[in-house]
Design a protein around this motif. Structure first.
Motif, PDB file in Angstrom:
ATOM      1  N   SER A 222      -5.198  -5.333   3.966  1.00  0.00           N
ATOM      2  CA  SER A 222      -4.061  -5.871   4.710  1.00  0.00           C
ATOM      3  C   SER A 222      -4.251  -5.742   6.216  1.00  0.00           C
ATOM      4  O   SER A 222      -3.621  -6.472   6.980  1.00  0.00           O
ATOM      5  CB  SER A 222      -2.774  -5.178   4.280  1.00  0.00           C
TER       6      SER A 222
ATOM      7  N   THR B  53       2.192   1.738  -3.482  1.00  0.00           N
ATOM      8  CA  THR B  53       1.110   2.206  -4.342  1.00  0.00           C
ATOM      9  C   THR B  53       0.818   3.685  -4.095  1.00  0.00           C
ATOM     10  O   THR B  53       0.571   4.443  -5.035  1.00  0.00           O
ATOM     11  CB  THR B  53      -0.153   1.356  -4.114  1.00  0.00           C
TER      12      THR B  53
ATOM     13  N   ALA C  53       0.835  -1.202   0.000  1.00  0.00           N
ATOM     14  CA  ALA C  53       0.000   0.000   0.000  1.00  0.00           C
ATOM     15  C   ALA C  53       0.871   1.253   0.000  1.00  0.00           C
ATOM     16  O   ALA C  53       0.546   2.239  -0.668  1.00  0.00           O
ATOM     17  CB  ALA C  53      -0.932  -0.010   1.203  1.00  0.00           C
TER      18      ALA C  53
ATOM     19  N   ALA D  14      -4.254   2.504  -2.951  1.00  0.00           N
ATOM     20  CA  ALA D  14      -3.427   2.300  -1.760  1.00  0.00           C
ATOM     21  C   ALA D  14      -4.286   2.163  -0.509  1.00  0.00           C
ATOM     22  O   ALA D  14      -4.011   1.318   0.350  1.00  0.00           O
ATOM     23  CB  ALA D  14      -2.446   3.456  -1.600  1.00  0.00           C
TER      24      ALA D  14
ATOM     25  N   ARG E  87      -7.356   1.065  -0.422  1.00  0.00           N
ATOM     26  CA  ARG E  87      -8.044  -0.225  -0.512  1.00  0.00           C
ATOM     27  C   ARG E  87      -7.107  -1.375  -0.109  1.00  0.00           C
ATOM     28  O   ARG E  87      -7.500  -2.280   0.621  1.00  0.00           O
ATOM     29  CB  ARG E  87      -8.570  -0.436  -1.935  1.00  0.00           C
ATOM     30  N   ILE E  88      -5.873  -1.334  -0.571  1.00  0.00           N
ATOM     31  CA  ILE E  88      -4.899  -2.376  -0.223  1.00  0.00           C
ATOM     32  C   ILE E  88      -4.611  -2.344   1.275  1.00  0.00           C
ATOM     33  O   ILE E  88      -4.506  -3.393   1.929  1.00  0.00           O
ATOM     34  CB  ILE E  88      -3.612  -2.201  -1.059  1.00  0.00           C
ATOM     35  N   ALA E  89      -4.499  -1.146   1.832  1.00  0.00           N
ATOM     36  CA  ALA E  89      -4.258  -1.025   3.274  1.00  0.00           C
ATOM     37  C   ALA E  89      -5.419  -1.603   4.070  1.00  0.00           C
ATOM     38  O   ALA E  89      -5.216  -2.276   5.099  1.00  0.00           O
ATOM     39  CB  ALA E  89      -4.022   0.439   3.647  1.00  0.00           C
TER      40      ALA E  89
END
Length: 141
Positions: free
Chosen positions: A37, A21, A18, A30, A32-34
């Motif tokens: 995770s 990104t 993230a 970023a 969304r990925i965070a």
């Protein structure tokens, strides 16, 4: 202990991805990925991973999953039999099945006598529209 370590490592790796990104100025991706995770880290913190690991190695839990699978199998097989019967309910005591619309007229199920080879019905094929006319008149068309 191993499951918690794996989940924590996955969370750290996801936060690293993230960060990379976000560095590329793709802030929505970023974020969304965070978010994804942080889910395993949250599961570790509330103790859900211990519960899942305890369930995965419990013979009683596996028997419970088997019972649930058997119940699903019974349910789906009875639905399949019901569909095969066409939605008819099983009648007991020889009672006739109820009609859906008892006042509606139903077509005759008796087959018309077939002409013998060499005999003609007296009407050319496709010329008898009296049944169709009666239906149209009944509906006011």
């Amino acid at each position: 202990m191993l499951a918690e370590t794996i989940c924590s490592a996955a969370a750290v790796a996801g936060l690293g991805i993230a960060g990379i990104t976000a560095y590329r100025k793709r802030y929505l991706a970023a974020a969304r990925i965070a978010a994804y995770s942080l889910v395993p880290l949250g599961l570790v913190m509330i103790g859900a991973v211990d519960w899942i690991a305890g369930t995965a190695f419990s013979p009683v839990a596996w028997v419970g999953f088997g019972v649930l699978g058997g119940a699903w199998l019974l349910f789906s097989s009875t639905r399949a039999v019901e569909r095969r019967r066409g939605g008819r309910k099983e009648t007991t005591g020889g009672a006739e099945p109820r009609a859906v619309a008892p006042a509606a007229s139903s077509p005759s199920r008796a087959a018309a006598p077939k002409p013998q080879a060499g005999q003609s019905t007296g009407q050319p094929a496709g010329e008898d529209f009296s049944d169709i006319e009666a239906i149209l008149k009944k509906h006011g068309i």
